[in-house]
Design a protein around this motif. Structure first.
Motif, PDB file in Angstrom:
ATOM      1  N   THR A  99       0.527  -1.365   0.175  1.00 38.72           N
ATOM      2  CA  THR A  99       0.048  -0.242  -0.303  1.00 38.72           C
ATOM      3  C   THR A  99       0.624   1.049   0.093  1.00 38.72           C
ATOM      4  O   THR A  99       0.715   2.463  -0.689  1.00 38.72           O
ATOM      5  CB  THR A  99      -1.141  -0.100   1.063  1.00 38.72           C
ATOM      6  N   GLN A 100       1.607   1.611   0.976  1.00 43.67           N
ATOM      7  CA  GLN A 100       2.807   2.218   1.019  1.00 43.67           C
ATOM      8  C   GLN A 100       3.531   2.497  -0.652  1.00 43.67           C
ATOM      9  O   GLN A 100       3.322   3.860  -0.819  1.00 43.67           O
ATOM     10  CB  GLN A 100       3.941   2.249   1.865  1.00 43.67           C
ATOM     11  N   MET A 101       4.097   1.596  -1.360  1.00 42.68           N
ATOM     12  CA  MET A 101       4.273   1.651  -2.550  1.00 42.68           C
ATOM     13  C   MET A 101       3.261   2.446  -3.915  1.00 42.68           C
ATOM     14  O   MET A 101       3.326   3.206  -4.184  1.00 42.68           O
ATOM     15  CB  MET A 101       4.274   0.768  -3.245  1.00 42.68           C
ATOM     16  N   ARG A 102       2.277   2.665  -3.201  1.00 35.24           N
ATOM     17  CA  ARG A 102       1.429   2.766  -4.339  1.00 35.24           C
ATOM     18  C   ARG A 102       0.771   3.549  -3.633  1.00 35.24           C
ATOM     19  O   ARG A 102       0.423   4.937  -4.396  1.00 35.24           O
ATOM     20  CB  ARG A 102      -0.193   1.752  -4.452  1.00 35.24           C
ATOM     21  N   ILE A 103       0.671   4.359  -2.342  1.00 35.21           N
ATOM     22  CA  ILE A 103       0.591   6.293  -1.997  1.00 35.21           C
ATOM     23  C   ILE A 103       2.059   6.571  -2.161  1.00 35.21           C
ATOM     24  O   ILE A 103       1.480   7.798  -2.719  1.00 35.21           O
ATOM     25  CB  ILE A 103       0.739   5.746  -0.517  1.00 35.21           C
ATOM     26  N   ASP A 104       3.200   5.895  -2.891  1.00 38.82           N
ATOM     27  CA  ASP A 104       4.141   6.659  -3.094  1.00 38.82           C
ATOM     28  C   ASP A 104       4.156   7.008  -4.834  1.00 38.82           C
ATOM     29  O   ASP A 104       4.346   8.224  -4.791  1.00 38.82           O
ATOM     30  CB  ASP A 104       5.249   5.829  -3.133  1.00 38.82           C
ATOM     31  N   GLU A 105       3.170   6.056  -5.234  1.00 34.99           N
ATOM     32  CA  GLU A 105       3.336   6.360  -6.708  1.00 34.99           C
ATOM     33  C   GLU A 105       2.155   7.487  -6.715  1.00 34.99           C
ATOM     34  O   GLU A 105       2.488   8.023  -7.549  1.00 34.99           O
ATOM     35  CB  GLU A 105       3.306   4.742  -7.332  1.00 34.99           C
ATOM     36  N   GLY A 106       1.126   7.785  -6.540  1.00 29.72           N
ATOM     37  CA  GLY A 106       0.196   7.710  -6.845  1.00 29.72           C
ATOM     38  C   GLY A 106      -0.686   9.358  -5.860  1.00 29.72           C
ATOM     39  O   GLY A 106      -1.112  10.274  -6.445  1.00 29.72           O
ATOM     40  N   PHE A 107       0.204   9.123  -4.850  1.00 32.63           N
ATOM     41  CA  PHE A 107       0.421  10.927  -4.138  1.00 32.63           C
ATOM     42  C   PHE A 107       1.555  11.241  -3.424  1.00 32.63           C
ATOM     43  O   PHE A 107       1.881  13.256  -4.207  1.00 32.63           O
ATOM     44  CB  PHE A 107      -0.678  10.533  -2.692  1.00 32.63           C
ATOM     45  N   ILE A 108       2.608  10.677  -3.315  1.00 34.23           N
ATOM     46  CA  ILE A 108       3.608  11.694  -2.961  1.00 34.23           C
ATOM     47  C   ILE A 108       4.336  11.405  -3.919  1.00 34.23           C
ATOM     48  O   ILE A 108       4.903  13.244  -4.032  1.00 34.23           O
ATOM     49  CB  ILE A 108       4.536  10.753  -1.735  1.00 34.23           C
TER      50      ILE A 108
END
Length: 910
Positions: A181-190
């Motif tokens: 999930t962190q990877m996806r937040i990194d990619e889509g938000f951060i």
């Protein structure tokens, strides 16, 4: 694709673009059918080619997604529209994410629908510019593996644009899901790789990914990263107060009491106001897999109750906070008592302000496709496991050999991967799931055996695959060839010589790993980019059953015995999206599992339909919660929240619009004889009543039978005491409450099987009724119960629900469903659309069941023919329409088994 098909694809796309509105699967097929009749294509495109093209166009151009349904609290006051007009909402974070979704190939229609749906959710959160105290509780109901993470990533982006300054994502109870999930937040938000930020030197710190490639201003601050969960010391070194940040702060944390304790202490030490002891900045908390470990279960593990209390305490720390639970299995959340409150932890997590149901995009590969529409295409039954790998086994179970069905599944995966490479998908990932045990030690032994099998095949391919036809002399390659002939020989780009030539590259890349809570576990890391995707066989249990996405999942082998809705649906990692390889996907599963998943699909579709109905009548979440509590299947889905005590559980049961069947009957000769006598008495009484009689293909139908005759029969008939829904007390109370208004007259069908080989069939009161063959479970039979098993788990047959209806009623129900759902008339129609016809009479169907079993010894225990019944209750207009019933948890376990919990599922943080 040949030139003719390419031309037809282009023409279809042009027609679609020229027409207004979103396209459905049926509208695409209608356009293709019209073009096939034109001189340019007439006689040149077969029906199969047209269907393949329609699927391709759906993937490329025609994927659509509805906006779902919303149930709101009475105090809902929209604020987003005015805020946009007044220029109070930015578009920086959402704008970047929208670009990323487009770059990843999502159709514009799906991106537009995601935009609209996330606006709807945001509008129901608190306005961060409103400085008065507020708290919101809501839930978003999606489908397993349907894109919920993408949805809440979009919501996070929009919340940040609106002014939310702290965003917490609680992502499952295992590290692998939190990291993913962190990877996806990194990619889509951060927009940056947080793992690289945590461990790189200054020259390497800026690894820009995802949305960061479009615009590198205003990077959010992440106090967690892909390598590590929240840590108080690390958070404090950045800056001590949330209010000191000028950009949004995001945390992706594990659903673990120690992690939540650290976060609470850090906020209390650094961010609360001295005057109020509360945090001033607005906070959004997203609870992924919200039905797992977030629910306050009074009789369950202390850890779960502790997590529930900590989430409530976290929300209560903020003057302004929002809780949004995301789940595909919402029953447990809806069953939270909305009035639960205490001084320490404040309100519980009942979604009192809104419930939103997400529609899956039209290309979603879900239970409807897998288990109903195309079962024979995708599903393979496991029947060889019991002697080698029984479903019920202990932690020390040895794994010396593997069922041949599992070895065939591994072979199918390797062949399918070779076909995908031939199709040009070698840069995409391919995964196989093996989920057969909840014990991590057993999973470890299983991984070793599968690795041995893959190694053996690899050696054979290395030595002999280059020998052309002569390679088939090698038994391992011959076995792969057999699987190809059985599964894939008729597919495009799947000729054997090309596959054999690709096997070596597949086997060199293939890895077998454990994904669980043990120290042997390996992370499922799918590195983006590169010439070759990952090829992996993942062996696991609980970790593979909650939220974790297996990229390119092609083959699944599933051998579990849980019957809880949420457990089974969450284990369905094989659902999702399969662009360009849906035809290769295969699922090995026991026959009983197929029946349960088919049944669950109907229940989940019914839940979404109920949401839409309640939206139309402007019902509130509390009213929706009451409706779900009265669903008879609630007895199954909530059992996991009630286990662990021998106490009585009061359940309010509603049977309106439902089917109830005697799928379990005590194998007691005296009682079976009394049941048959009750049936004979019913048949004679109906004939004497003068009820209208019709001879039907399915049996003997009597219309407008007085309710007293049905009640008398049910008072005598006994099924299995462990089955609460067939208890004569419950049935009697329910029918009594509605006997004058809605259940006064019944249709009764004495069903007869349509077969020629029935010699001297049994009868009821001179009505001949050929018996229906039904498989029964061996474990139940040993315990003295005849329990229907097999693929259907049904006493009745598909289409029974139409008995007693006129052709006009059937036609109207079909037309309404096709109109409302955009479904093809040739697709599978859910039984509920006929059960729910307003004004229809209740329908009782009696039939004789001839029980069957494979075990020769157990056959001696089987009776000849057993009388069983099913009742279709019509919809109700009576307020409430329910009866109270008390269920014992021991009976629950007897019927539906224990909750699935892996050994280390609630251990200390890893």
């Amino acid at each position: 694709m040949n030139q003719i098909l390419s031309s037809l694809e282009g023409m279809t796309a042009m027609f679609m673009a020229s027409q207004q509105g979103p396209h459905t699967a049926q509208s695409i097929r209608d356009i293709i059918a019209q073009l096939r009749d034109t001189p340019m294509f007439s006689g040149k495109v077969s029906a199969d080619e047209a269907e393949d093209l329609a699927r391709l166009i759906e993937e490329k151009h025609g994927i659509s997604m509805g906006l779902g349904a919303i149930v709101d609290a009475e105090d809902f006051r929209p604020w987003l529209h005015d805020a946009k007009i007044n220029g109070e909402i930015g578009n920086f974070y959402w704008g970047r994410y929208r670009q990323l979704l487009s770059l990843q190939g999502l159709p514009k229609s799906v991106i537009d629908a995601t935009d609209e749906v996330t606006d709807r959710v945001l509008d129901r959160l608190g306005n961060p510019r409103n400085l008065n105290p507020w708290g919101r509780r809501g839930m978003v109901v999606g489908h397993v593996q349907s894109g919920k993470t993408a949805n809440y990533t979009g919501l996070i982006c929009k919340a940040a644009d609106a002014g939310y300054r702290l965003i917490v994502v609680i992502a499952g109870i295992h590290n692998n899901l939190r990291n993913q999930t962190q990877m996806r937040i990194d990619e889509g938000f951060i927009g940056r790789d947080t793992g690289r930020l945590a461990h790189a030197n200054k020259a390497q710190r800026q690894k820009i990914i995802g949305v960061g490639t479009f615009d590198q201003r205003e990077f959010p601050v992440s106090l967690t990263n892909t390598l590590r969960d929240f840590n108080k010391a690390t958070a404090t070194t950045n800056t001590s107060q949330i209010g000191q940040y000028n950009v949004p702060v995001v945390l992706v944390i594990k659903k673990n009491s120690s992690t939540l304790k650290n976060l609470l202490e850090w906020l209390k030490e650094h961010s609360v106001s001295q005057g109020t002891q509360m945090v001033q900045q607005p906070m959004l908390l997203i609870d992924d897999e919200a039905d797992n470990a977030s629910i306050n279960t009074a009789y369950s593990k202390e850890e779960i109750t502790r997590i529930n209390g900590q989430i409530r305490e976290l929300l209560s720390l903020f003057h302004r906070s929002c809780y949004v639970g995301y789940t595909a299995t919402p029953f447990a959340n809806i069953l939270i008592d909305p009035d639960t409150d205490d001084e320490t932890f404040k309100q519980d997590l009942f979604p009192r302000h809104f419930i939103i149901g997400l529609d899956a995009p039209s290309n979603y590969f879900g239970a409807q496709k897998v288990f109903i529409d195309a079962r024979t295409k995708h599903v393979r039954l496991i029947a060889d496991n019991e002697d080698i790998f029984p479903i019920k086994h202990k932690i020390d179970h040895s794994v010396d050999t593997l069922p041949e069905s599992l070895i065939d599944a591994v072979r199918a995966f390797l062949v399918a991967r070779a076909i995908r490479n031939i199709r040009g998908q070698q840069a995409s990932h391919a995964s196989m799931l093996v989920n057969v045990s909840r014990f991590t030690d057993v999973q470890g032994r299983l991984r070793s055996r599968i690795s041995d099998i893959v190694g053996r095949i690899r050696d054979a391919v290395t030595v002999d695959a280059g020998k052309g036809r002569a390679a088939l002399a090698n038994p391992e390659i011959a076995a792969l060839h057999r699987i190809w002939e059985t599964e894939y020989a008729d597919l495009e780009n799947a000729d054997w010589p090309a596959i054999q030539a690709r096997l070596h590259e597949v086997l060199i890349a293939a890895r077998v790993i454990e994904v669980n809570a043990s120290k042997r576990s390996e992370a499922l890391v799918y590195e983006k980019g590169g010439e070759h995707g990952v090829t992996v066989i993942a062996v696991g249990g609980f970790s593979l059953s909650r939220g974790l996405t297996l990229e390119g999942l092609t083959t699944s082998y599933f051998l579990r015995n849980s019957m809880m809705y949420d457990t089974l649906m969450q284990m369905g990692r094989w659902f999702g999206y399969r662009p360009g390889y849906e035809d290769l996907c295969r699922l090995w599963i026991p026959a009983d599992g197929v029946g349960w998943y088919s049944h669950i699909q109907e229940a989940m579709e019914d839940l979404q339909a109920q949401l839409k109905r309640m939206e139309l009548v402007k019902a509130t979440p509390e009213q929706f919660g009451l409706a779900v509590r009265s669903h008879p299947e609630t007895l199954i889905v909530t059992a996991r929240n009630k286990m662990g005590s021998g106490k009585q559980i009061p359940v309010r049961v509603g049977l309106a619009g439902r089917l109830v069947e005697t799928t379990r009957i005590k194998n007691d000769g005296d009682q079976l004889a009394r049941n048959r006598s009750a049936g004979i008495a019913l048949a004679k009484a109906i004939k004497a009543s003068g009820a209208h009689f019709e001879e039907r293909p399915r049996g003997h139908l009597f219309k407008a039978v007085p309710v007293e005759l049905v009640r008398n029969f049910l008072n005598i008939f006994r099924a299995d005491p462990a089955d609460p829904l067939t208890d004569p007390r419950l049935m009697g109370d329910y029918i009594e409450a509605r006997s004058e208004a809605e259940l006064k007259d019944w249709d009764v069908l004495f069903a007869s099987a349509q077969k020629e080989d029935s010699v001297d069939p049994p009868n009821l009161g001179s009505l001949q009724m050929k018996p229906f063959n039904r498989a029964v479970g061996p474990d139940n039979l040993k315990a003295g119960t005849l329990a229907i098993s097999g693929a259907s788990r049904r006493v009745g047959s598909p289409g029974d629900e139409r008995e007693g209806l006129t052709e006009d009623q059937i036609g109207i129900a079909k037309s309404n469903y096709i109109r409302d759902q955009g479904k093809s008339a040739s697709g599978t129609l859910p039984p509920r659309i006929f059960i729910e016809i307003e004004g229809r009479r209740p329908l009782m169907i009696l039939r004789f069941v001839h029980p069957e079993i494979g075990d020769e010894e157990l056959k001696q225990r089987l009776p000849e023919d057993v009388l069983a019944w099913g009742i279709y209750f019509p919809p109700s207009n009576i307020q409430g329409g329910t009866v109270d019933y008390v269920v014992n948890t021991i009976r629950m376990r007897e019927m539906f088994g224990e909750e699935e919990v892996e050994e280390e599922a609630f251990g200390d943080p890893e």
